[in-house]
Design an enzyme around this catalytic site. Sequence first.
Site, PDB file in Angstrom:
ATOM      1  N   PHE A  96      36.074  27.590 -60.609  1.00 17.11           N
ATOM      2  CA  PHE A  96      36.018  28.179 -59.275  1.00 17.11           C
ATOM      3  C   PHE A  96      34.549  28.431 -58.913  1.00 17.11           C
ATOM      4  O   PHE A  96      33.761  28.842 -59.763  1.00 17.11           O
ATOM      5  CB  PHE A  96      36.797  29.498 -59.340  1.00 17.11           C
ATOM      6  CG  PHE A  96      37.043  30.153 -58.013  1.00 17.11           C
ATOM      7  CD1 PHE A  96      37.759  29.512 -57.029  1.00 17.11           C
ATOM      8  CD2 PHE A  96      36.582  31.447 -57.778  1.00 17.11           C
ATOM      9  CE1 PHE A  96      37.996  30.133 -55.805  1.00 17.11           C
ATOM     10  CE2 PHE A  96      36.820  32.079 -56.564  1.00 17.11           C
ATOM     11  CZ  PHE A  96      37.533  31.413 -55.583  1.00 17.11           C
ATOM     12  N   ASN A 205      38.577  38.444 -61.962  1.00 18.27           N
ATOM     13  CA  ASN A 205      38.818  37.884 -60.638  1.00 18.27           C
ATOM     14  C   ASN A 205      39.940  36.860 -60.845  1.00 18.27           C
ATOM     15  O   ASN A 205      39.693  35.661 -60.897  1.00 18.27           O
ATOM     16  CB  ASN A 205      37.535  37.214 -60.124  1.00 18.27           C
ATOM     17  CG  ASN A 205      37.746  36.563 -58.769  1.00 18.27           C
ATOM     18  OD1 ASN A 205      38.713  36.856 -58.071  1.00 18.27           O
ATOM     19  ND2 ASN A 205      36.855  35.654 -58.406  1.00 18.27           N
ATOM     20  N   PRO A 206      41.174  37.359 -61.031  1.00 17.10           N
ATOM     21  CA  PRO A 206      42.263  36.461 -61.424  1.00 17.10           C
ATOM     22  C   PRO A 206      42.812  35.685 -60.225  1.00 17.10           C
ATOM     23  O   PRO A 206      42.452  35.963 -59.075  1.00 17.10           O
ATOM     24  CB  PRO A 206      43.310  37.444 -61.950  1.00 17.10           C
ATOM     25  CG  PRO A 206      43.127  38.646 -61.091  1.00 17.10           C
ATOM     26  CD  PRO A 206      41.646  38.727 -60.801  1.00 17.10           C
TER      27      PRO A 206
END
Length: 303
Positions: A96, A205-206
């Site tokens: 990400f 920050n799942p």
Amino acid sequence: MGSFDKFYRVFQNTLQDLYPEPKELESIFFLLTTHIFQCDKTTILLRVNRKEQIHFVTYDKLIKKLWELKKNRPIQYVIGHAYFFGMKFIVNEKVFIPRPETEELVSWILQDHKKNDSLHDNHTIQVFDIGTGSGCISITLKKKKPEFVHIYAMDSDQEALNIAKKNAKLHNVKISLNNVDVLKDGIMDIPTKINKNSVHIIVSNPPYVRLSEKKLLHPNIVQYEPYQALFVPDNTPFIFYQKISFWIKKRLNGIVYIYFEINQFIYLDLIDLLKKMGFLNIEIRRDFQGFFRMVRAIYYANK
């Protein structure tokens, strides 16, 4: 053969429908050109103003990159890196792309755990970064707070961990990288001795975007960024927060600080969940855009 000003015009005409915000488009232009020419923004501006010529091989390379952008590929993947806290991080489609909101989350941790804080005197602070991706959170914390001796970065994807390992080497920091699937394996056993005075920092920050919210995202996020790092089913949007919370209650001792990035649309339900799980001092913060996007809470795990 083309010139800087010509490429600037071609760039704008090609992408202005995809990126209607002029500032964003300009930012992408400078990210691409400073990367290709290995110089700063001012030098690029001068070259555009002087209408300097670009060697045809380089011009060809720029046009190829432009077509990648035209296909919605994010600039960070096109140039192979992103910036976080002013530091360069290697990124590709396996991780990400680091976001400014996550910088704000890291800033919150740094503000809370300043050096010489009496709360932490004689306590071993352990940090667990769950879903580390590029490693940007762990590496930044280690860089800014070398006294965080034990930082454990976890991810379910070995390829993401390989990127995090490269980034740790790039920034010359030592963090522990662990291949862990939170949903399947649960979270790792604590490798170091802990007691009731231990202080733990859990940061994550799942994935938290519900599948029904997919349509709200920019196409380049949906098309290129890792699906498993983004989405959760509509019926279990808090699955990761629940798993992490159960692990904290079961495995940890002492004081546990949690810092989560969260879904702005269902933050009240998440606060309710944390309260039910026994978390105290719950505080929620808005990000720079004014959305409720991060939460901090404390758990006193005195077994």
